[in-house]
Design a protein around this motif. Sequence first.
Motif, PDB file in Angstrom:
ATOM      1  N   UNK A  41      53.653  44.991  44.622  1.00 49.38           N
ATOM      2  CA  UNK A  41      52.315  44.572  45.940  1.00 49.38           C
ATOM      3  C   UNK A  41      51.106  42.980  44.986  1.00 49.38           C
ATOM      4  N   UNK A  42      51.875  43.268  43.690  1.00 47.22           N
ATOM      5  CA  UNK A  42      51.041  42.339  43.039  1.00 47.22           C
ATOM      6  C   UNK A  42      52.552  41.146  43.192  1.00 47.22           C
ATOM      7  N   UNK A  43      53.659  41.319  43.522  1.00 42.08           N
ATOM      8  CA  UNK A  43      54.915  39.979  43.941  1.00 42.08           C
ATOM      9  C   UNK A  43      53.704  39.165  44.823  1.00 42.08           C
ATOM     10  N   UNK A  44      52.810  39.833  45.738  1.00 41.97           N
ATOM     11  CA  UNK A  44      53.061  38.962  46.788  1.00 41.97           C
ATOM     12  C   UNK A  44      51.832  37.810  46.698  1.00 41.97           C
ATOM     13  N   UNK A  45      51.586  37.183  46.253  1.00 45.46           N
ATOM     14  CA  UNK A  45      51.149  35.704  46.396  1.00 45.46           C
ATOM     15  C   UNK A  45      49.922  35.675  46.969  1.00 45.46           C
ATOM     16  N   UNK A  46      49.842  36.058  48.160  1.00 44.86           N
ATOM     17  CA  UNK A  46      48.530  36.486  48.618  1.00 44.86           C
ATOM     18  C   UNK A  46      47.422  37.298  48.106  1.00 44.86           C
ATOM     19  N   UNK A  47      48.696  37.854  48.021  1.00 41.56           N
ATOM     20  CA  UNK A  47      47.519  39.668  47.972  1.00 41.56           C
ATOM     21  C   UNK A  47      47.049  38.855  46.288  1.00 41.56           C
ATOM     22  N   UNK A  49      45.979  36.568  45.349  1.00 46.18           N
ATOM     23  CA  UNK A  49      44.479  35.954  45.677  1.00 46.18           C
ATOM     24  C   UNK A  49      43.413  36.269  45.627  1.00 46.18           C
ATOM     25  N   UNK A  50      44.104  37.992  46.499  1.00 43.42           N
ATOM     26  CA  UNK A  50      42.551  38.302  47.256  1.00 43.42           C
ATOM     27  C   UNK A  50      42.041  39.013  45.709  1.00 43.42           C
ATOM     28  N   UNK A  51      42.817  39.644  45.451  1.00 44.44           N
ATOM     29  CA  UNK A  51      42.658  40.565  43.863  1.00 44.44           C
ATOM     30  C   UNK A  51      41.756  39.621  42.986  1.00 44.44           C
ATOM     31  N   UNK A  52      42.313  38.586  42.482  1.00 40.52           N
ATOM     32  CA  UNK A  52      41.752  37.350  42.020  1.00 40.52           C
ATOM     33  C   UNK A  52      39.722  37.454  42.408  1.00 40.52           C
ATOM     34  N   UNK A  53      40.134  37.032  43.170  1.00 39.42           N
ATOM     35  CA  UNK A  53      39.024  36.853  44.155  1.00 39.42           C
ATOM     36  C   UNK A  53      38.125  38.661  44.412  1.00 39.42           C
ATOM     37  N   UNK A  54      38.460  39.284  44.503  1.00 35.47           N
ATOM     38  CA  UNK A  54      37.608  40.287  44.636  1.00 35.47           C
ATOM     39  C   UNK A  54      37.169  40.959  42.966  1.00 35.47           C
ATOM     40  N   UNK A  55      37.906  40.586  41.706  1.00 36.52           N
ATOM     41  CA  UNK A  55      37.503  40.616  40.195  1.00 36.52           C
ATOM     42  C   UNK A  55      36.542  40.121  40.365  1.00 36.52           C
ATOM     43  N   UNK A  56      36.545  39.182  40.830  1.00 38.83           N
ATOM     44  CA  UNK A  56      35.421  37.955  40.148  1.00 38.83           C
ATOM     45  C   UNK A  56      34.759  38.506  40.716  1.00 38.83           C
ATOM     46  N   UNK A 211      30.869  34.125  43.097  1.00 40.08           N
ATOM     47  CA  UNK A 211      30.749  34.007  44.593  1.00 40.08           C
ATOM     48  C   UNK A 211      31.424  32.619  44.465  1.00 40.08           C
ATOM     49  N   UNK A 212      31.375  30.835  44.712  1.00 42.90           N
ATOM     50  CA  UNK A 212      32.402  30.494  44.364  1.00 42.90           C
ATOM     51  C   UNK A 212      33.254  29.997  44.109  1.00 42.90           C
ATOM     52  N   UNK A 213      34.392  31.049  42.829  1.00 44.83           N
ATOM     53  CA  UNK A 213      35.151  30.865  42.732  1.00 44.83           C
ATOM     54  C   UNK A 213      36.207  31.384  43.910  1.00 44.83           C
ATOM     55  N   UNK A 214      35.293  33.009  44.543  1.00 45.28           N
ATOM     56  CA  UNK A 214      36.127  34.250  44.403  1.00 45.28           C
ATOM     57  C   UNK A 214      35.952  32.687  46.058  1.00 45.28           C
ATOM     58  N   UNK A 215      35.350  32.508  46.482  1.00 50.28           N
ATOM     59  CA  UNK A 215      35.015  31.058  47.658  1.00 50.28           C
ATOM     60  C   UNK A 215      36.747  30.646  47.506  1.00 50.28           C
ATOM     61  N   UNK A 216      36.655  29.505  46.150  1.00 48.93           N
ATOM     62  CA  UNK A 216      38.065  28.910  45.925  1.00 48.93           C
ATOM     63  C   UNK A 216      39.000  29.328  46.036  1.00 48.93           C
ATOM     64  N   UNK A 217      39.414  30.022  45.790  1.00 47.69           N
ATOM     65  CA  UNK A 217      40.859  31.470  45.974  1.00 47.69           C
ATOM     66  C   UNK A 217      40.477  32.140  47.356  1.00 47.69           C
ATOM     67  N   UNK A 220      42.034  28.123  49.481  1.00 49.20           N
ATOM     68  CA  UNK A 220      43.510  27.915  49.007  1.00 49.20           C
ATOM     69  C   UNK A 220      44.507  29.175  48.820  1.00 49.20           C
ATOM     70  N   UNK A 221      44.142  30.310  48.281  1.00 47.05           N
ATOM     71  CA  UNK A 221      44.968  31.133  48.188  1.00 47.05           C
ATOM     72  C   UNK A 221      45.822  32.048  49.476  1.00 47.05           C
TER      73      UNK A 221
END
Length: 469
Positions: A41-47, A49-56, A211-217, A220-221
């Motif tokens: 699942x971590x090999x999927x690029x889109x995920x 981005x979602x994962x990093x946005x969620x953590x932030x 929140x702004x960083x999450x929106x950007x991820x 763009x991701x």
Amino acid sequence: MREARDAEARDTGGTGRAGPAGTPVPSAANPDSDVTGYGRVLAVREFRAVFAAHALSLLGLVVSEIALSVLVYDLTGSPLLSSLTFALGFLPYLVGGTLLAGVADRFPARRVLVVCDLLCAGCVAVMVTPGAPTAVLLAMRCALAVISPVFQGTRTATLADVLGDGDLFVLGRSLLRIVSQSALLAGFAAGGLLLTVVTPRHALVVTVCTFLASAALLRLGTRRRPARARQPGALVRDSLRGTRLVLADRRVRALLLLFWVPPMFAVAPEALAAPYADGLSAGPAGLGLLMCALPVGTIAGELYAGARLRPATRTRLALPLVCVTLLPYVGYALRPGLGWSLVLLLLAGAGSAYTLGLDQWFVRAVPEELRGRAMTLNTAGLMTVQGLGMALAGVAAEFAGVRAAVAGAGVLGTVCCVLLAVEARRAESGRARSADEGAAARAGEGGIPVGPGPATERRDGADHDVTGR
């Protein structure tokens, strides 16, 4: 090329043909349906981005809860208003999750996610404004709680688009829950440390940035996808209609209750941790350990189930686990010390790994055009019942004492979970039986002999998966 790689990543995750209970069926197009571990699942690029946005965003939200609570207390000197900032994180979920659920399906998911993040950033920015009165601070806290279920429901439905509705979706959901539990541990610690060097309003700036960083991820991701359903009419009417359609399905209704009821009882030790630690003379350190034990057990259980158990095994264990996950709370009746209390909480947390099996059934039971609304309703209900559970635990402890309240939550919660597991089995069996009868009728009309064949085999397999036998 990017779309081709994304599709290939989704296909690898077990999104091929499925049995009636939602368990992946190995096929040539799905050779890795029994592969375990989170690496896929971590090999999927889109995920990612979602994962990093969620953590932030989640880390920032936890920091904001601490900072806002301190800020309100500094402005008012009222413990009641300070604690109200936490309560307001639960109660408005029901409003957003029912009246605004249609947003998740009526508009493109990426747009919804980005706009929600920007609105949240704007709400926190208002809190940062010097001189903002307490009423405005609490109103912005309510606004965040109204937006959150729409965001979370849309994101969960989007995971099915990014990862498919097979095992990758289950593992993706599991990773997001693990991040949520970890953020509670890290966020409260980081928030406390941050407030030793900056003011509460300055700490809230961190949340605006996350929140702004999450929106950007997310912008763009992730790829732009069309809306799942364009329903005519008013948004609120459509949202309520979607809620009725979701709840009208017996199988989906049983799964929703299985998501909601165990956490309603599971929050009892957390809600009563302070008086329980005081009764043990455990001090602040003991209170911290009691607050951490349940999330640590949850993280450990999810990691083990996701990394070491096969999808079919997780499915078979789902209902047995949900029936026993609250049983450790009964041990509170034996008046355990701090050490044994921590063991009981760790065991109860580990039992929550049943959610991996429920995730698989739920995503496949809900029609795609209702998926966003169903996920939003699930999130709203989950947060609402946890707030209700905390309140009821406090009332019970007021009359029966802390230990009796926790032990009672274990007994009553276990009974409710067993009844819901039985209902889920019956709903699944009835759905499979109806499907077989429909197939038999169609085959009979076409002059095809009807006998025990593949449909019956799939039904029997479904019953086996649901009951765990």
